[in-house]
Motif scaffolding. Structure first.
Motif, short mmCIF file in Angstrom:
data_model
loop_
_atom_site.label_atom_id
_atom_site.label_comp_id
_atom_site.label_asym_id
_atom_site.label_seq_id
_atom_site.Cartn_x
_atom_site.Cartn_y
_atom_site.Cartn_z
N HIS A 166 0.81 -1.21 0.00
CA HIS A 166 0.00 0.00 0.00
C HIS A 166 0.86 1.27 0.00
O HIS A 166 0.51 2.26 -0.64
CB HIS A 166 -0.93 0.02 1.22
CG HIS A 166 -2.03 -0.98 1.15
ND1 HIS A 166 -2.99 -0.98 0.15
CD2 HIS A 166 -2.33 -2.04 1.97
CE1 HIS A 166 -3.83 -1.99 0.35
NE2 HIS A 166 -3.46 -2.64 1.44
N PHE A 167 1.98 1.24 0.71
CA PHE A 167 2.80 2.44 0.85
C PHE A 167 3.93 2.53 -0.17
O PHE A 167 4.60 3.54 -0.26
CB PHE A 167 3.40 2.50 2.26
CG PHE A 167 2.37 2.56 3.35
CD1 PHE A 167 1.20 3.26 3.19
CD2 PHE A 167 2.58 1.88 4.55
CE1 PHE A 167 0.25 3.32 4.20
CE2 PHE A 167 1.64 1.92 5.56
CZ PHE A 167 0.46 2.65 5.39
N GLN A 168 4.15 1.43 -0.91
CA GLN A 168 5.20 1.38 -1.93
C GLN A 168 6.58 1.67 -1.33
O GLN A 168 7.35 2.51 -1.82
CB GLN A 168 4.90 2.36 -3.07
CG GLN A 168 3.69 1.96 -3.92
CD GLN A 168 3.87 0.59 -4.60
OE1 GLN A 168 4.73 0.46 -5.47
NE2 GLN A 168 3.09 -0.39 -4.20
N ILE A 169 6.88 0.99 -0.26
CA ILE A 169 8.20 1.06 0.37
C ILE A 169 8.65 -0.35 0.73
O ILE A 169 7.86 -1.30 0.73
CB ILE A 169 8.20 1.95 1.64
CG1 ILE A 169 7.18 1.44 2.65
CG2 ILE A 169 7.95 3.41 1.31
CD1 ILE A 169 7.24 2.17 3.97
N THR A 194 5.43 1.41 13.26
CA THR A 194 6.13 2.60 12.78
C THR A 194 6.69 2.37 11.38
O THR A 194 6.92 1.24 10.96
CB THR A 194 7.29 3.00 13.70
OG1 THR A 194 8.28 1.95 13.70
CG2 THR A 194 6.81 3.25 15.12
N ILE A 195 6.91 3.47 10.68
CA ILE A 195 7.60 3.47 9.38
C ILE A 195 8.66 4.56 9.45
O ILE A 195 8.35 5.73 9.74
CB ILE A 195 6.65 3.74 8.22
CG1 ILE A 195 5.52 2.71 8.20
CG2 ILE A 195 7.41 3.72 6.89
CD1 ILE A 195 4.48 2.97 7.14
N LEU A 204 0.82 8.49 7.95
CA LEU A 204 -0.36 8.69 7.12
C LEU A 204 -0.76 10.16 7.06
O LEU A 204 -1.30 10.61 6.04
CB LEU A 204 -1.51 7.84 7.64
CG LEU A 204 -1.37 6.33 7.40
CD1 LEU A 204 -2.45 5.56 8.15
CD2 LEU A 204 -1.44 6.03 5.92
N ASP A 205 -0.51 10.90 8.13
CA ASP A 205 -0.80 12.34 8.09
C ASP A 205 0.08 13.03 7.05
O ASP A 205 -0.37 13.95 6.35
CB ASP A 205 -0.55 12.97 9.47
CG ASP A 205 -1.64 12.61 10.47
OD1 ASP A 205 -2.73 12.18 10.03
OD2 ASP A 205 -1.38 12.73 11.68
N GLN A 206 1.33 12.59 6.96
CA GLN A 206 2.27 13.20 6.01
C GLN A 206 2.09 12.65 4.60
O GLN A 206 2.26 13.38 3.62
CB GLN A 206 3.72 12.95 6.45
CG GLN A 206 4.12 13.63 7.73
CD GLN A 206 5.60 13.41 8.04
OE1 GLN A 206 6.40 13.15 7.15
NE2 GLN A 206 5.95 13.50 9.31
N LYS A 207 1.77 11.37 4.51
CA LYS A 207 1.69 10.70 3.21
C LYS A 207 0.40 9.88 3.13
O LYS A 207 0.44 8.65 3.18
CB LYS A 207 2.92 9.80 3.02
CG LYS A 207 4.25 10.53 3.10
CD LYS A 207 5.41 9.57 2.95
CE LYS A 207 6.74 10.31 3.08
NZ LYS A 207 6.95 11.28 1.98
N VAL A 209 -2.70 7.76 1.91
CA VAL A 209 -2.83 6.77 0.84
C VAL A 209 -4.30 6.65 0.47
O VAL A 209 -5.15 6.34 1.31
CB VAL A 209 -2.29 5.40 1.29
CG1 VAL A 209 -2.51 4.36 0.20
CG2 VAL A 209 -0.82 5.51 1.65
N ALA A 210 -4.59 6.91 -0.79
CA ALA A 210 -5.97 6.81 -1.26
C ALA A 210 -6.44 5.35 -1.20
O ALA A 210 -5.69 4.43 -1.52
CB ALA A 210 -6.08 7.33 -2.69
N ASP A 211 -7.66 5.16 -0.75
CA ASP A 211 -8.28 3.83 -0.72
C ASP A 211 -7.53 2.85 0.17
O ASP A 211 -7.58 1.63 -0.06
CB ASP A 211 -8.38 3.25 -2.14
CG ASP A 211 -9.20 4.13 -3.08
OD1 ASP A 211 -10.21 4.69 -2.61
OD2 ASP A 211 -8.82 4.25 -4.25
N LEU A 212 -6.82 3.34 1.19
CA LEU A 212 -6.18 2.43 2.14
C LEU A 212 -7.26 1.68 2.92
O LEU A 212 -8.17 2.31 3.48
CB LEU A 212 -5.29 3.21 3.10
CG LEU A 212 -4.52 2.36 4.14
CD1 LEU A 212 -3.41 1.58 3.44
CD2 LEU A 212 -3.93 3.26 5.23
N PRO A 213 -7.20 0.35 2.97
CA PRO A 213 -8.21 -0.39 3.75
C PRO A 213 -8.14 0.01 5.22
O PRO A 213 -7.13 0.52 5.72
CB PRO A 213 -7.80 -1.85 3.55
CG PRO A 213 -6.98 -1.86 2.30
CD PRO A 213 -6.26 -0.55 2.28
#
Length: 321
Positions: A166-169, A194-195, A204-207, A209-213
């Motif tokens: 989902h985050f592409q990392i 954490t990431i 998630l506040d900074q990045k 993600v659209a349509d994150l479950p």
């Protein structure tokens, strides 16, 4: 564990045991690998097949053979991957359904291994792994720190993989744990995930993600994806073999690596006297210590419910030990 040759004996040469043996070879983790199975022809064939992979492999030479229980005497680690022939998901996908069918088998295996003079570390993958680990600990009489179940290490790997998609990392940059039973009552400790050192919600506040479950949906995916794999190929093997190899490596290389495995609680998280999935420091002694992560009130309720479920299931069979 100071001897030069690192020896593993694998009890059970099914999909998990054979894939684990292959991973030990290709990752150059063990020097001597004994494979035990009631189907001796299968164990012998896999041993020969693995030996034939060595001449062109970039790993050190190894001793690989079909083992007997007597070979456990000087093993550093005995890994139980076996399941009873009748142990299957005939009533639904719940690992605890395998308990009654596997308890006598795992008890018998443990007694045979201990009769050899074994004094190393048990690593358990047979299901339901938390209760099976407690059975091995009770029957063997070894220190609880030297009986380790795979616990929620595979669920945690699945969680990191799902989030990474989902985050592409890289999933290695995601840190968090699935805790509790290796089964339907497991849960993610989202409050401590954490990431790149950022709490997940801050990330998630900074990045966004659209349509994150939802977290609940991803938790359910973690719990169910193993059964989707099972339905597609009849087993899960690569993932569990990989995490078994990871635990083995942490032991042999004395890494002091923190991994979410099934360990015996002695007051941690307000629970004691049972095996359950929690983070633990793994080194050459086995479980050096347990790590207590700060859970939210909701997460603690889930942990206690999971612990009670496992306690009830162990109590249902303890008279058979």
């Amino acid at each position: 564990m100071n001897k030069e040759t690192k020896k593993v004996v694998i009890i059970g040469d099914g999909a998990v045991g054979s894939t684990y043996a292959y991973t030990l070879v290709t990752s150059d983790i063990a020097d001597e690998i004994g494979i035990f199975d009631i189907n001796k022809d299968k164990a012998n064939a896999d041993s020969l097949d693995l030996l034939h992979s060595l001449p062109y492999s970039a790993v050190t030479n190894k001793k690989i053979y079909a083992a007997d229980y007597a070979d456990c005497k000087d093993a550093d680690i005995v890994v139980i991957t076996a399941n009873a022939p009748a142990a299957n998901f005939d009533k639904g996908f719940d690992r605890l359904l395998l308990l009654k069918k596997n308890v006598s088998m795992v008890k018998g295996i443990t007694e045979e291994v201990m009769a050899s003079g074994f004094d190393g570390i048990f690593l358990i993958a047979s299901n339901p792994v938390d209760v099976m680990s407690q059975i091995v600990a009770e029957v063997s009489g070894l220190p609880k720190s030297r009986v380790i179940g795979t616990g929620t290490i595979l669920e945690t790997a699945r969680l990191r993989t799902i989030l990474a998609g989902h985050f592409q990392i890289d999933p290695k940059n995601i840190h968090g744990y699935v805790l509790g039973e290796h089964g339907a009552s497991s849960f993610t400790s989202w409050s401590t995930t954490t990431i790149a050192s950022l709490p997940l919600m801050s990330w998630l506040d900074q990045k966004p993600v659209a349509d994150l479950p939802s977290f609940d949906a991803m938790d359910e995916e973690v719990r169910q994806v193993g059964f989707e794999i099972f339905k597609g190929k009849g087993n899960t093997s690569f993932g569990i073999a990989g995490v078994l190899a990871r635990i083995t490596k942490a032991i042999f290389r004395n890494e002091s690596r923190i991994l979410p495995i099934s360990a015996h609680l002695n007051g941690e998280y307000g629970e004691e006297g049972l095996y359950i999935g929690v983070p633990a420091v793994i080194d050459a002694t086995g479980v050096r210590e347990l790590i207590t992560v700060p859970l939210s009130d909701e997460e603690m309720e889930k942990f206690k419910a999971s612990a009670q479920l496992l306690r009830d299931h162990f109590n249902s069979i303890k008279d058979e030990l």
